[in-house]
Enzyme design. Structure first.
Site, short mmCIF file in Angstrom:
data_model
loop_
_atom_site.label_atom_id
_atom_site.label_comp_id
_atom_site.label_asym_id
_atom_site.label_seq_id
_atom_site.Cartn_x
_atom_site.Cartn_y
_atom_site.Cartn_z
N ASP A 160 0.83 -1.21 0.00
CA ASP A 160 0.00 0.00 0.00
C ASP A 160 0.86 1.25 0.00
O ASP A 160 1.37 1.67 1.05
CB ASP A 160 -0.92 -0.01 1.24
CG ASP A 160 -2.07 -0.97 1.06
OD1 ASP A 160 -2.32 -1.79 1.96
OD2 ASP A 160 -2.72 -0.92 -0.01
N MET A 192 -1.76 4.54 -4.08
CA MET A 192 -2.73 5.54 -3.64
C MET A 192 -2.01 6.89 -3.64
O MET A 192 -1.70 7.47 -2.58
CB MET A 192 -3.29 5.18 -2.24
CG MET A 192 -4.21 3.99 -2.29
SD MET A 192 -4.49 3.21 -0.69
CE MET A 192 -3.06 2.15 -0.63
N MET A 224 -12.39 -1.06 -3.74
CA MET A 224 -12.12 -0.66 -2.35
C MET A 224 -13.39 -0.85 -1.52
O MET A 224 -14.45 -0.31 -1.87
CB MET A 224 -11.66 0.79 -2.29
CG MET A 224 -10.30 1.06 -2.93
SD MET A 224 -8.99 -0.02 -2.35
CE MET A 224 -8.88 0.50 -0.63
N MET A 255 1.26 5.13 -0.27
CA MET A 255 0.42 6.32 -0.02
C MET A 255 1.31 7.56 0.03
O MET A 255 2.40 7.53 0.60
CB MET A 255 -0.32 6.17 1.32
CG MET A 255 -1.20 4.93 1.39
SD MET A 255 -2.03 4.83 2.98
CE MET A 255 -2.82 3.22 2.82
C1 DX5 Z 1 -6.33 0.84 2.53
C2 DX5 Z 1 -5.45 -0.19 1.82
C3 DX5 Z 1 -5.84 -1.60 2.15
C4 DX5 Z 1 -5.76 -1.87 3.64
C5 DX5 Z 1 -6.12 -3.31 3.93
O1 DX5 Z 1 -6.16 2.09 1.93
O2 DX5 Z 1 -5.54 -0.06 0.43
O3 DX5 Z 1 -4.98 -2.49 1.44
O4 DX5 Z 1 -4.50 -1.61 4.13
O5 DX5 Z 1 -6.03 -3.45 5.31
P1 DX5 Z 1 -7.27 -4.05 6.13
O6 DX5 Z 1 -7.41 -5.46 5.61
O7 DX5 Z 1 -6.82 -3.95 7.55
O8 DX5 Z 1 -8.46 -3.21 5.80
ZN ZN Z 2 -4.54 -1.69 -0.68
#
Ligand code: DX5
Ligand code: ZN
Length: 222
Positions: free
Chosen positions: A34, A67, A136, A36
């Site tokens: 992930d 992201m 999502m 960000m």
């Molecule tokens: C949120 C991420 C997800 C998240 C998944 O923005 O894209 O990948 O980290 O984590 P859980 O399974 O804890 O929701």
């Molecule tokens: Zn993710």
């Protein structure tokens, strides 16, 4: 066969390589990274340097969930860091055709992700070019959030849209996935799930992945 891609966002990031080893030994199919930038989402995680160093520590395929704003600028950096798939957000991309082309030209799989408020039709024009759709089921930015069951109809719609394409496109779901909802998600049409907190909160990664797989089987029968 369901593919399970644990997210390391909520693992003990101070020993990332060891945590990833647990995932690899625990039977994960992919590693969900992930990324960000604090702009597209109100959180900042890691980028190409961390991914590049992690690349030496595991054989798991890397699925980079970007992201970040205007991801086209950085595609080459994620390719060079050793990713196998790059997923960009429909809401963050200026030129989707060019962005997908850059990913595919580098020999990687290309994915498009949509936030909860984004309609599935946004993906339509790109289905003939991409390898994965990432729905999502939380607002992107943080792990550990509640699963949004309101996204189930969107998963069903995308399964139908993909079915009309007559080509292999993974339908992935990301956010709040646990043993309580994976059967519903699979029954709605997902064949690739991302799970972060459920895997790491269990303190037994191998068992958590096994539980997800067995519950997913139930979803495949419904
Ligand atoms: C949120 C991420 C997800 C998240 C998944 O923005 O894209 O990948 O980290 O984590 P859980 O399974 O804890 O929701
Ligand atoms: Zn993710």
């Amino acid at each position: 066969m369901i593919r399970i891609a644990p997210s390391v966002l909520n693992c003990d990031l101070s020993c990332l390589a060891a945590e990833v080893k647990l995932l690899e030994d625990g039977g994960a199919d992919w590693l969900h990274l992930d990324v960000m930038d604090g702009v597209f989402v109100p959180n900042l995680t890691f980028g190409p340097p961390v991914i590049k160093s992690l690349r030496q520590k595991t054989k798991l395929p890397f699925d980079a969930h970007l992201m970040i704003a205007d991801p086209e600028r950085y595609i080459q950096d994620y390719v060079a860091a050793g990713c196998d798939m790059i997923t960009v957000h429909a809401e963050a991309v200026k030129n989707m055709g060019r962005t997908i082309e850059k990913i595919k030209k580098a020999g990687l799989k290309a994915g498009i992700s949509i936030k909860p408020k984004t309609a599935p039709e946004v993906i339509g024009p790109w289905l003939k070019k991409i390898d994965l759709v990432l729905v999502m089921t939380v607002e992107p930015g943080f792990g550990g959030q509640e699963f949004m069951a309101a996204m189930l109809p969107k998963i069903k719609t995308l399964r139908q849209m993909i079915g009309q394409q007559k080509r292999k496109i993974e339908l992935a779901v990301d956010g709040g996935i646990s043993d309580k909802n994976i059967a519903q998600v699979v029954s709605a049409g997902a064949d690739f799930v991302v799970a972060g907190s459920f895997v790491f909160k269990s303190h037994n990664v191998k068992k958590a992945i096994q539980v997800l797989r067995s519950k997913a089987e139930i979803g495949m029968e419904t």
